[in-house]
Enzyme design. Structure first.
Site, PDB file in Angstrom:
ATOM      1  CD  GLU A  80     -29.511  42.654  34.708  1.00 15.18           C
ATOM      2  OE1 GLU A  80     -30.175  41.845  35.378  1.00 15.18           O
ATOM      3  OE2 GLU A  80     -28.873  43.596  35.198  1.00 15.18           O
ATOM      4  CG  ASP A  81     -30.136  43.779  29.201  1.00 12.75           C
ATOM      5  OD1 ASP A  81     -29.968  44.155  30.376  1.00 12.75           O
ATOM      6  OD2 ASP A  81     -29.209  43.470  28.432  1.00 12.75           O
TER       7      ASP A  81
END
Ligand code: MN
Length: 722
Positions: A80-81
């Site tokens: 996600e990051d």
């Protein structure tokens, strides 16, 4: 447990202390990848970002989760990051870890805040369904727990949103999975954000009461008594009720602090179920039990697999407290729920396939089928794990719950009947899909609508999976297309009549339909046709009644007379024959057998030409009766007592031919005053002569006299009727 600035060494220590054989090589690799990927990120609190995944991994170790879960816990935020993608994770850590990270990433993308209870329930189910592997949800719960522990750093609004989401979605999921520690901490931390004043009030009250000290003393007293009563090796635990648990009872259920009997609980953990019940007896001897507070969750477990004996007693200080008695296994289940599987049953390296893990959970759920109060919840959990439902989003983010197998039409009608009625197509994740596209959990579905008067298609009735959609489509047809429905329904009705060989003259169809309408609780044939037309009345429900009504009509028609069921009622006729059940009908005598008074006779009802009378043993009669169509037409007949009329009789006379024979015969007739109407004589072989004579006679007796007289003539060999 407070938020800690954590390092990999701390995690390694926890792994070692667990005493279980974790895959240190892979876990180290996972840490290194996460550490590199998150290297330039910091948490809002200022800590290096890696401390968050390290904390999540540590929580997973504490829950006893397996190596794959710990690796996925370390990696749960990288997709996600950061720039790390799923194929990379799969290549380095295998498919299992990749699936876990993928699952957690998907759950993280879903954000909900302040939802009404019903929607929250759908969301909880959806999240569980999306997790597929229950480990995904456990990792997500640990992620959420650590975020809540460090939530002080969030801005006010985010703190509130996260707390609500945790309270409404994640804590109930933790409860459902039976992980009570996480559930309680999630609730307490959410409450702290949502109602800081209420939280502080209860916290202070608890602190003042010094419950820890009370529990310590009472536990020691209980353990001593158990020993004295032969129950050794009791393991004592105790707990003070969670702040949120008390909050619910005081604020929500409006009870005072003193009315809460289970703020303090002593837990007795024993080896066997038998010991549990024995210990219960000891407790009830030691303390005064409060009535109606005993609960046997051992024989009737809670839906989330919780098993224990509960009783509430009043101690010598006058303080009520709950006593929970259970076995070690039950205690593990109570604390770790689904996670107990990995902690106690499988071992760290357990590479059980997903299906097997799910099967285990299923089995647990199955084993609780007997628990009576568990019904609904149990069904919910089951459908979570064996998805019978799918969950999809509207473009605005509303969750729509549908049974598995539902399609986009069902989805449209689940939003609103107006949406369904105007639907012309659908997009799934921005791509146009066929109108029968089956909904898959997690899809974002946009319904394309046409003009307001567009209306559904009749074919949709066969395509939709939900009764809700079906009913709404029918309702539309019922309201909007009455004329068309009547037409369609009438055609279907008449088709069904033909299919069942129901032939009625046109003038009778109306009353026939009216009767059927009445029997289907409709006011008129039109109403019935309309109902058939829009599908509100199933043709199959009409057919049986249709056949019944037709049978009734048939029964009312004049029936052909049968030999059996005609009432014996004699009627005279001019020909001296009585035909049962038939009044003054024309009678004629069959030419084939020419019956005479005194012969046994039978009548045949001709089609429009009266009754013809045959001799009972006429060969034509025997043949005709074999035909079922004719058999019904044969009726009983008999001779009237006084028959005056003459009948024609025929005799065949065989004699040795000689001169004067014919004269002797005609003389005999003349002597008897019997008129001869026709006569034929011929010579046959062996000097014999054969004569056929037709003459008038009154009855069989008379005929027999004639025959006897003829036989007395010299050289006559035989006289027979023909
Ligand atoms: Mn996270």
């Amino acid at each position: 447990m407070s938020p800690t600035y954590m390092t990999f060494d701390d995690l390694k220590k926890a792994l070692e202390e667990s005493g279980r054989g974790y895959n240190m090589e892979n876990i180290t690799k996972a840490y290194e990848l996460a550490n590199t990927a998150h290297a330039d990120q910091k948490r809002r609190s200022g800590e290096p970002y890696i401390s968050h995944p390290l904390n999540v991994a540590k929580l997973l170790v504490e829950l006893g989760m397996d190596s794959e879960s710990v690796e996925a816990g370390l990696l749960h935020d990288v997709v996600e990051d950061t720039a790390v993608d799923l194929p990379t994770i799969e290549s380095k850590f295998g498919t299992g870890v990749m699936h876990l990270v993928d699952g957690v990433t998907k759950l993280t993308k879903m954000q909900f805040s302040s939802v009404e209870e019903q929607r929250a329930e759908s969301i909880r189910k959806m999240l569980l369904a999306m997790s597929q592997d229950v480990r995904v949800m456990i990792i997500k719960l640990c992620d959420r727990l650590h975020n809540m522990r460090t939530g002080d750093a969030w801005p006010e609004q985010k703190r509130r949103d996260k707390a609500l989401e945790t309270m409404e979605v994640y804590a109930p999921i933790a409860h459902r999975l039976g992980i009570s520690n996480i559930k309680e901490e999630l609730e307490d931390r959410s409450l702290q954000f949502l109602d800081p004043v209420g939280y502080a009030e209860i916290r202070n009250l608890l602190d003042q009461k010094n419950g820890e000290e009370f529990l310590k003393n009472i536990s020691a007293v209980i353990q001593k008594h158990l020993e004295e009563n032969g129950i050794h090796d009791a393991h004592m635990k105790s707990r003070v009720k969670s702040v949120y648990g008390i909050y619910r009872k005081t604020y929500v259920q409006n009870r005072s602090f003193d009315e809460i009997y289970d703020i303090y609980a002593v837990r007795i953990i024993l080896d066997t179920v038998a010991e549990c019940y024995n210990a219960l007896g000891v407790i009830h001897d030691m303390f005064h039990p409060i009535p109606n507070r005993f609960k046997d969750y051992i024989s009737t477990p809670k839906p989330n697999m919780y098993q224990s004996l509960h009783t509430t007693v009043i101690g010598h200080e006058g303080i009520p407290f709950e006593v929970q008695i259970r076995t070690k296994e039950m205690d593990q289940m109570a604390e770790y729920g689904v996670a107990a599987h990995w902690k106690y049953k499988e071992g760290i390296q357990g590479k059980t396939p997903l299906e097997e893990r799910l099967a285990w959970v299923r089995q647990l759920l199955e084993s609780q089928r007997d628990s009576t109060d568990a019904g609904d919840l149990l069904r919910d959990i089951k459908s979570d794990l064996l998805p019978e439902e799918v969950f999809a989003f509207t473009p605005k983010g509303d969750v729509i719950t549908l049974p598995a197998g539902a399609n986009v039409i069902d989805f449209a009608y689940a939003i609103h009947s107006a949406v369904g009625n105007r639907m012309v197509g659908a997009k799934v994740n921005s791509h146009i899909v066929p109108i029968d596209h089956k909904v898959v959990t997690g899809e974002i579905i946009e319904i394309i609508t046409g003009p307001a008067d567009k209306g559904p298609s009749r074919d949709w009735l066969k395509m939709v999976a939900t009764s809700q959609a079906k009913n709404k489509i029918r309702t539309w047809f019922k309201k909007e297309r009455r004329e068309e429905n009547i037409q369609q329904g009438k055609e279907a009705f008449e088709r069904e009549m033909r299919r069942n060989f129901i032939n009625l003259p046109p003038e009778k169809v109306e009353s026939f339909a009216a009767e059927l309408a009445r029997r289907n609780r409709m006011n008129s044939p039109e109403e019935m046709y309309a109902a058939i037309g829009y599908g509100g009345l199933q043709m199959s429900r009409v057919t049986a009644k249709m056949k019944e009504e037709y049978a009734k009509l048939q029964a009312a028609e004049p029936k052909p007379v049968t030999l059996e069921d005609v009432p014996v009622k004699r009627h005279h006729s001019s020909e001296g024959v009585i035909v049962e059940g038939i009044d003054n009908c024309p009678i004629k005598f069959a030419k084939c057998c020419s019956p005479l008074p005194g012969d046994e006779i039978i009548g045949f009802i001709t089609r429009g030409f009266g009754v013809s009378i045959h001799k009972r043993d006429c060969t034509n009669v025997q043949a005709s009766m074999k035909d079922p169509e004719n058999a019904k037409r044969w009726v009983k007949a008999s001779w009237e007592d006084s028959v005056q009329e003459q009948f024609n009789a025929s005799l065949e006379i065989t004699a040795l031919n000689r001169d004067g024979l014919l004269g002797d015969i005609t003389a005999a007739f003349s002597d008897m005053r019997v008129p001869i109407y026709a006569m034929n004589a011929r010579q046959v072989e062996n000097h014999k002569a054969v004569m056929n004579i037709t003459f008038g006679t009154a009855n069989t007796e008379h005929l027999n006299n004639v025959i006897a007289r003829l036989r007395r003539i010299r050289d006559v060999i035989s006289v027979v009727r023909n």
